[in-house]
Design a protein around this motif. Structure first.
Motif, PDB file in Angstrom:
ATOM      1  N   VAL A 142       0.840  -1.191   0.000  1.00 47.71           N
ATOM      2  CA  VAL A 142       0.000   0.000   0.000  1.00 47.71           C
ATOM      3  C   VAL A 142       0.878   1.244   0.000  1.00 47.71           C
ATOM      4  N   ALA A 143       1.920   1.210   0.852  1.00 47.22           N
ATOM      5  CA  ALA A 143       2.817   2.369   0.925  1.00 47.22           C
ATOM      6  C   ALA A 143       3.436   2.655  -0.437  1.00 47.22           C
ATOM      7  N   GLN A 144       3.753   1.546  -1.133  1.00 49.64           N
ATOM      8  CA  GLN A 144       4.355   1.692  -2.460  1.00 49.64           C
ATOM      9  C   GLN A 144       3.389   2.398  -3.415  1.00 49.64           C
ATOM     10  N   VAL A 145       2.144   1.948  -3.403  1.00 50.59           N
ATOM     11  CA  VAL A 145       1.159   2.570  -4.295  1.00 50.59           C
ATOM     12  C   VAL A 145       0.921   4.018  -3.880  1.00 50.59           C
ATOM     13  N   GLU A 146       0.891   4.240  -2.559  1.00 50.79           N
ATOM     14  CA  GLU A 146       0.674   5.604  -2.076  1.00 50.79           C
ATOM     15  C   GLU A 146       1.767   6.539  -2.571  1.00 50.79           C
ATOM     16  N   ARG A 147       2.992   6.032  -2.534  1.00 48.46           N
ATOM     17  CA  ARG A 147       4.107   6.842  -3.031  1.00 48.46           C
ATOM     18  C   ARG A 147       3.914   7.196  -4.485  1.00 48.46           C
ATOM     19  N   HIS A 148       3.540   6.162  -5.242  1.00 50.27           N
ATOM     20  CA  HIS A 148       3.323   6.376  -6.662  1.00 50.27           C
ATOM     21  C   HIS A 148       2.249   7.442  -6.869  1.00 50.27           C
ATOM     22  N   LEU A 149       1.164   7.336  -6.072  1.00 48.05           N
ATOM     23  CA  LEU A 149       0.057   8.270  -6.253  1.00 48.05           C
ATOM     24  C   LEU A 149       0.407   9.670  -5.761  1.00 48.05           C
ATOM     25  N   ALA A 150       1.286   9.745  -4.759  1.00 49.22           N
ATOM     26  CA  ALA A 150       1.691  11.068  -4.291  1.00 49.22           C
ATOM     27  C   ALA A 150       2.408  11.807  -5.403  1.00 49.22           C
TER      28      ALA A 150
ATOM     29  N   LEU B  57      20.930   9.024  14.438  1.00 47.46           N
ATOM     30  CA  LEU B  57      19.514   9.397  14.449  1.00 47.46           C
ATOM     31  C   LEU B  57      19.147  10.112  13.153  1.00 47.46           C
ATOM     32  N   THR B  58      20.056  10.983  12.693  1.00 49.73           N
ATOM     33  CA  THR B  58      19.805  11.688  11.437  1.00 49.73           C
ATOM     34  C   THR B  58      19.691  10.690  10.290  1.00 49.73           C
ATOM     35  N   ALA B  59      20.563   9.674  10.295  1.00 51.83           N
ATOM     36  CA  ALA B  59      20.516   8.658   9.235  1.00 51.83           C
ATOM     37  C   ALA B  59      19.171   7.944   9.261  1.00 51.83           C
ATOM     38  N   ALA B  60      18.682   7.665  10.475  1.00 53.00           N
ATOM     39  CA  ALA B  60      17.388   6.990  10.581  1.00 53.00           C
ATOM     40  C   ALA B  60      16.284   7.870  10.006  1.00 53.00           C
ATOM     41  N   TYR B  61      16.371   9.184  10.238  1.00 49.82           N
ATOM     42  CA  TYR B  61      15.371  10.100   9.676  1.00 49.82           C
ATOM     43  C   TYR B  61      15.470  10.136   8.165  1.00 49.82           C
ATOM     44  N   LEU B  62      16.712  10.193   7.656  1.00 50.81           N
ATOM     45  CA  LEU B  62      16.891  10.310   6.214  1.00 50.81           C
ATOM     46  C   LEU B  62      16.378   9.078   5.496  1.00 50.81           C
ATOM     47  N   SER B  63      16.566   7.889   6.106  1.00 50.86           N
ATOM     48  CA  SER B  63      16.132   6.671   5.421  1.00 50.86           C
ATOM     49  C   SER B  63      14.727   6.272   5.849  1.00 50.86           C
ATOM     50  N   SER B  64      14.030   7.163   6.569  1.00 53.37           N
ATOM     51  CA  SER B  64      12.673   6.873   7.040  1.00 53.37           C
ATOM     52  C   SER B  64      12.601   5.503   7.705  1.00 53.37           C
ATOM     53  N   ASP B  65      13.478   5.282   8.680  1.00 55.19           N
ATOM     54  CA  ASP B  65      13.489   4.001   9.376  1.00 55.19           C
ATOM     55  C   ASP B  65      12.431   4.028  10.481  1.00 55.19           C
ATOM     56  N   PHE B  66      11.223   3.547  10.133  1.00 51.74           N
ATOM     57  CA  PHE B  66      10.121   3.670  11.080  1.00 51.74           C
ATOM     58  C   PHE B  66      10.154   2.613  12.177  1.00 51.74           C
ATOM     59  N   SER B  67      11.234   1.796  12.188  1.00 52.40           N
ATOM     60  CA  SER B  67      11.365   0.904  13.331  1.00 52.40           C
ATOM     61  C   SER B  67      11.881   1.672  14.535  1.00 52.40           C
ATOM     62  N   ASN B  74       7.611  11.296  14.386  1.00 55.42           N
ATOM     63  CA  ASN B  74       7.904  12.671  14.005  1.00 55.42           C
ATOM     64  C   ASN B  74       8.342  12.858  12.569  1.00 55.42           C
ATOM     65  N   SER B  75       8.203  11.828  11.749  1.00 48.80           N
ATOM     66  CA  SER B  75       8.617  12.015  10.363  1.00 48.80           C
ATOM     67  C   SER B  75       7.604  11.360   9.438  1.00 48.80           C
ATOM     68  N   HIS B  76       7.852  11.500   8.160  1.00 55.73           N
ATOM     69  CA  HIS B  76       6.952  10.969   7.156  1.00 55.73           C
ATOM     70  C   HIS B  76       7.792  10.844   5.892  1.00 55.73           C
ATOM     71  N   SER B  77       7.577   9.771   5.129  1.00 57.77           N
ATOM     72  CA  SER B  77       8.472   9.558   3.994  1.00 57.77           C
ATOM     73  C   SER B  77       8.291  10.635   2.931  1.00 57.77           C
ATOM     74  N   ALA B  78       7.141  11.336   2.949  1.00 55.00           N
ATOM     75  CA  ALA B  78       6.899  12.343   1.912  1.00 55.00           C
ATOM     76  C   ALA B  78       7.489  13.701   2.252  1.00 55.00           C
ATOM     77  N   LYS B  79       8.127  13.807   3.423  1.00 48.91           N
ATOM     78  CA  LYS B  79       8.713  15.105   3.791  1.00 48.91           C
ATOM     79  C   LYS B  79       9.865  15.457   2.865  1.00 48.91           C
ATOM     80  N   PRO B  80       9.994  16.734   2.515  1.00 46.69           N
ATOM     81  CA  PRO B  80      11.188  17.137   1.755  1.00 46.69           C
ATOM     82  C   PRO B  80      12.451  16.896   2.587  1.00 46.69           C
ATOM     83  N   LEU B  81      13.539  16.698   1.876  1.00 44.18           N
ATOM     84  CA  LEU B  81      14.791  16.281   2.523  1.00 44.18           C
ATOM     85  C   LEU B  81      15.215  17.206   3.662  1.00 44.18           C
ATOM     86  N   VAL B  82      15.173  18.519   3.407  1.00 45.57           N
ATOM     87  CA  VAL B  82      15.621  19.478   4.427  1.00 45.57           C
ATOM     88  C   VAL B  82      14.840  19.282   5.722  1.00 45.57           C
TER      89      VAL B  82
END
Lengths: 376, 658
Positions: A142-150, B57-67, B74-82
């Motif tokens: 789902v995340a993959q598709v969401e990315r694509h759609l974003a 910690l910064t590396a975890a943010y950059l790679s969106s390591d949600f574990s 506090n993050s989201h994969s769609a956030k701009p890099l900065v």
């Protein structure tokens, strides 16, 4: 394993930062007064330089010099009075070494084991998505598709694929948005409107909202025979307290049912709840439970005979009352499966005649005929 | 693995800081070179470990390591890099890690650049610094650990907080922390001196640059925060006397006082004990600020009471460090030698007055910030202390301070001559009076207070410049030699001039923007025009636009001055769908030092749009002044000379004409 090597390296570095300077330092002490004297001497130089550059005049320089000299003498006196810097015992040094060699690793590892999770690897999102096909974690797909759609929010097909997945995951609000986007981008049709309305209704804890009603009405307008939107519209009438209209809607719906649809049971109980009578046709439209059970206990000939009788009953009903495209096609398929070529061809012709006014049904019929090799 | 290495490095840093807390301090007390020698390398190691942890910690943010729970929350994969990077310190845990990173960064700076600091003082100072480090690392590990993990890892992060997606806010906290935490060094110096029982010349020599460095960052941090609030919050205010702002302003006031008293101590060996107290108080106020902002006590005292783990921990740190250092002060300070006597009218005397006024101002802010909290906690009354309180208390203290600033620069060390100084300041006084008359004449008598304020600003600027001009002695030596003398002046003198002139420039901006601001609120339909301070704003329409993670309605306006098009403004209303959170994007046009500030409000059904426009004369001077102040700090910092105040001998005093 690698991680423990890294930990060991860090710990060794930390211990060395304590041990090495201790080993290299000279074993002498410096009187603090000597530091002061050094500062004062540097200040004297500074006064001379200021004087040369003309920043202060001779009188000011003289005043400053006197002042500094006074402090310098005081510092010298203090220094001579405490000139007994004998190096202190080795005990404290031994404790410091012990702290670096033993306490540092023990405390650090002990505390880390309490707080940390050494066996959880890094899980960067990109790598997880790349690996998602292998372990088919639905959330990652789902995340993959969401990315694509974003990135491509105008991809209507994408929204249409994603919407039912959201429904299955229970993310009904997301599903509503996805269906809405799909309709906006791909246009309205009966199925999309029905699904959209259903998602809205489920997101709304089963209450058919005005928006959902509009969606179902659009679906019915596009396909008057479609059962699902009519089902929800009947529910909506019940919720609005229009009991008479609801009963009529349920009865109309059940009259068109064949009886084996999964929703019939719900429809009957809804109807009973608001005090309506089920229509006659709904009581025995298809093979009843007894019929099927009986079929299981029969020999092959008997079963073939029973199926033949059932098909004949359907044939008879269609000839008498007419029926939906689906029913006609079921009849055609039944004859085909039973191997009765003549009757198959005949039923195709009858169906074509009966469905003449419905272009969509005619089209479906034509493709079915082609598939089973019967000329239309 | 990277995440866990970061976690282990943090734990190791904590244990190592415990070692550092004991070994060098004990070595300093016993005058044992071998134990003291550990201080500098271990400081470097601590910086390395905490830096590694922060990088992980910064590396975890950059790679969106949600574990990692912290990244997930506090993050989201769609956030701009900065904003993925700035997201590291955009939350409680990460910002505390940044706090400690800056703490150990300053420790390692002392270790690296403090070669000339006497070993004993350096060892004890770094040891004290390690106490603070250990306390805050314990706080992080016990209550705010950013490295906790989550299994199975969620597919997407939770946060796209749009308010935090702003470049200004990305830079603001690190700058502010550099200032806050920088004062930990002067604190460590002060406590070390108390422990060692020695306040020597070297102490004063080495405290001043560190105080200056911290002050520099804090000035920039506060200024930047103010500008951010100005353009982001959408209603044109630049200072709100908000507790969070006050929390950073109090250390600034105390730090400014410290800077001046350290000067007296370095040059004249006077005010030693007072300087030590100021160093302790300044960092205590920094800790208090951290407590106020981080414990949640500001949102509501009661919210704090329901989830008290963090707040209580910081409060405990606060009590131990402030109480402990003050107790140490009470115990050891009487044993310290007082030095340098001076007459009341002298450079020293002027700096004492400066200190008294700054401290009084600090107390005023302190009361205004903490009284409502105390009242809420004790009497369950919620009151808010607003700008009126601060204008009535802080303002009257600042006016005399500004009036005496130029005098201080002219007065001689040890004993000065007020009358002679006054005579040399006549030109500055004339400039100030001129400014008052011009403003009063052009703006009318009802603005008499503003005219006086502007006169005061000119007084400070002209006064600080005239000091350096008089030192060049143009009248005696001619233009060419004068310029040469001007260039030959020590950089610290230039630093003083810039610092004071910058203050005057800021005051000028504050007075002008407050007194002469004009405001217009109108509902405009497309094609309509509103007028403010001679600028005609024509509304051309409003249109939707899509950003990477927001949608906005952008209004378009043309600004005409005297019929010619001078600029186009595009204020917007933004909505971030992920949070359903609206924000206002104001549009600002700068003309000279003045600004036209425009924000949009509701869009009406009939197509009208609410517009709020301000014309703020000279408003940019507020921040430009702080930049000038900071530049003064840089110049002064670059002057590595040892200093000594040269007093004038009594018989050489020019006799004032009767």
């Amino acid at each position: 394993m690698m991680i423990w090597i890294a930990f060991a390296l860090l710990t060794a570095l930390a211990a060395l930062s304590v041990l090495v300077p201790m080993a290299r330092a000279r074993k002498e002490t410096v009187s603090p007064a000597a530091n002061d004297a050094e500062v004062y001497r540097a200040q004297l130089h500074e006064v001379e330089r200021d004087l040369e550059r003309g920043l202060i005049d001779a009188e000011q320089a003289e005043g400053a010099r006197t002042e500094i000299a006074r402090r310098l003498i005081a510092a010298g006196r203090a220094g001579s009075s405490q000139e007994s810097g004998e190096a202190k015992g080795e005990t404290s040094l031994r404790f410091a070494r012990l702290a670096a060699i033993a306490m540092l690793p023990l405390a650090a590892v002990g505390l880390y084991l309490e707080l940390g999770s050494p066996d959880i690897p890094d899980q960067p999102l990109a790598a997880r998505i790349a690996a998602a096909d292998a372990n088919t974690d639905i959330n990652l797909l789902v995340a993959q598709v969401e990315r694509h759609l974003a990135e491509n929010p105008q991809d209507g097909r994408g929204w249409e694929v994603l919407a039912p997945v959201y429904m299955r995951l229970g993310r009904t609000t997301d599903a509503v948005n996805a269906y809405r986007s799909a309709i906006r981008l791909l246009g309205s049709d009966a199925r999309r409107e029905t699904d959209f309305g259903e998602a809205l209704t489920i997101a709304n804890q089963g209450l058919v909202s005005a928006e959902a009603r509009v969606a179902f009405e659009k679906a019915v307008a596009a396909d008057p025979k479609a059962a699902k939107p009519r089902f929800f519209l009947a529910i909506a009438l019940g919720q609005e307290g229009k009991t008479q209209e609801a009963i009529a809607a349920w009865q109309a719906l059940l009259a068109d049912a064949e009886g084996n649809e999964p929703w019939v049971e719900v429809a009957l109980s809804e109807l009973k709840k608001i005090g309506g009578e089920p229509p006659a046709a709904a009581s025995a439209p298809g093979p009843s439970v007894e019929d099927v059970e009986a079929a299981g206990a029969m020999s092959d000939e008997e079963r073939a005979q029973m199926i033949g009788e059932m098909v004949a009953r359907l044939d008879e009903r269609l000839a008498r009352d007419g029926g939906s495209a689906e029913e006609w096609m079921r009849l055609i398929r039944a004859y085909q499966v039973l191997g009765e070529k003549d009757k198959t061809a005949a039923s195709v012709k009858r169906a074509a005649a009966a469905l003449r006014d419905d272009p969509a049904a005619s089209e479906a019929l034509r493709s079915l005929a082609q598939e089973i090799g019967v000329p239309l | 693995m990277i995440v866990e290495i970061g976690h282990y490095a943090l734990v190791l840093a904590f244990v190592l800081s415990l070692v550092q807390s004991v070994v060098p301090v004990y070595g300093a007390l016993k005058a044992d070179n071998r134990l003291m020698a550990t201080a500098a390398p271990v400081s470097g190691m601590l910086f390395l470990l905490v830096g590694l942890s922060f990088a992980a910690l910064t590396a975890a943010y950059l790679s969106s390591d949600f574990s990692v729970v912290n990244v997930f929350e506090n993050s989201h994969s769609a956030k701009p890099l900065v904003y993925k990077i700035s997201g590291v310190w955009g939350n409680h845990e990460g910002s505390m890690l940044l706090w400690v990173l800056i703490l150990v960064f300053f420790g390692s700076l002392v270790a690296a650049f403090g070669r000339n600091i006497p070993d004993v003082l350096k060892a004890a100072t770094l040891g004290v610094q390690a106490w603070i480090t250990a306390a805050f690392l314990a706080f992080i590990l016990a209550t705010s650990n950013p490295f906790l993990r989550l299994l199975p890892a969620p597919a997407e992060g939770q946060d796209l907080n749009p308010i935090l997606q702003d470049l200004g806010l990305a830079i603001h906290p690190p700058l502010l922390y550099l200032g806050y935490v920088g004062f930990s060094i002067t604190f460590a110096f002060a406590v070390a001196a108390l422990i060692l029982g020695r306040l020597d010349a070297a102490w004063a020599r080495w405290v001043r640059p560190w105080a200056l460095l911290a002050w520099l960052f804090l000035t920039l941090g506060i200024s930047m925060g103010s500008y951010w609030a100005y353009y982001e919050l959408g209603w044109g205010g630049w200072w709100f006397w908000d507790p969070v702002e006050n929390a950073s302003f109090m250390p600034w006031l105390a730090g400014t006082a410290l800077l001046h008293s350290a000067l007296v101590m370095e040059k004249r060996s006077a005010l030693k004990i007072w300087t030590v107290l100021l160093a302790i108080l300044t960092f205590s106020l920094s800790l208090l600020g951290t407590f106020l902002v981080r414990s949640g006590v500001l949102t509501s005292v009661h919210a704090f009471a329901t989830d008290p783990a963090r707040g209580v921990f910081i409060l405990a740190i606060l009590c131990v460090f402030i109480g402990g250092s003050l107790a140490l002060y009470a115990w050891r300070a009487p044993a310290l030698k007082q030095g340098g006597i001076f007459a009341p009218v002298s450079r020293e005397g002027a700096l004492v007055l400066n200190n008294l006024l700054l401290t009084a101002a600090c107390v005023a802010v302190f009361v205004g910030t903490l009284y409502p909290l105390a009242l809420e906690a004790l009497a369950n009354d919620k009151i808010s202390v607003g700008p009126p309180f601060f204008n009535l208390t802080f303002g009257p203290i600042m006016v005399p301070l500004l009036m005496v600033v130029p005098f201080g620069q002219f007065l001689a060390w040890k004993r000065g001559d007020l009358l002679a100084v006054a005579q040399r300041l006549w030109a500055a006084f004339a400039v100030a009076i001129g400014a008052v008359l011009v403003v009063a004449w052009s703006q009318g008598v009802e603005h008499v207070l503003a005219a006086l304020g502007i006169g005061l600003a000119f007084w400070v600027i002209a006064g600080s410049l005239s000091e350096i001009l008089s030192r060049a002695r143009f009248r005696d030596v001619g233009l060419a030699t004068g310029i040469r003398r001007l260039a030959g002046l020590p950089r610290s003198a230039w630093g003083t001039v810039l610092g004071h002139a910058g203050l005057g420039v800021s005051v000028l901006g504050i007075v002008a923007a407050t007194a002469f601001q004009t405001e217009a609120i109108r509902t405009l339909k497309p094609g309509e025009t509103m007028t403010i301070s001679g600028y005609d704003l024509t509304f051309r329409g409003i249109a939707p636009r899509r950003g990477p993670n927001y949608v906005e309605d952008v209004a378009h306006l043309e600004v005409r001055h005297g019929g010619t098009l001078v600029s186009e403004l595009d204020p917007a209303k933004r909505v971030y769908p992920a949070r359903q959170q609206p924000t206002t994007e104001s549009a600002i046009a700068t003309y000279g030092f003045s600004q036209l500030y425009l924000s949009v409000g509701e869009v009406r059904n009939d197509g009208g749009v609410d517009m709020r426009a301000y014309y703020k004369p000279l408003v940019t001077l507020i921040w430009l002044g702080t930049l000038v102040m900071a530049a003064g700090g840089v110049v002064s910092l670059s002057d590595r000379r040892l200093r000594v105040g040269a007093p004038k001998s009594g018989r050489a005093q020019p006799v004032p004409a009767e």
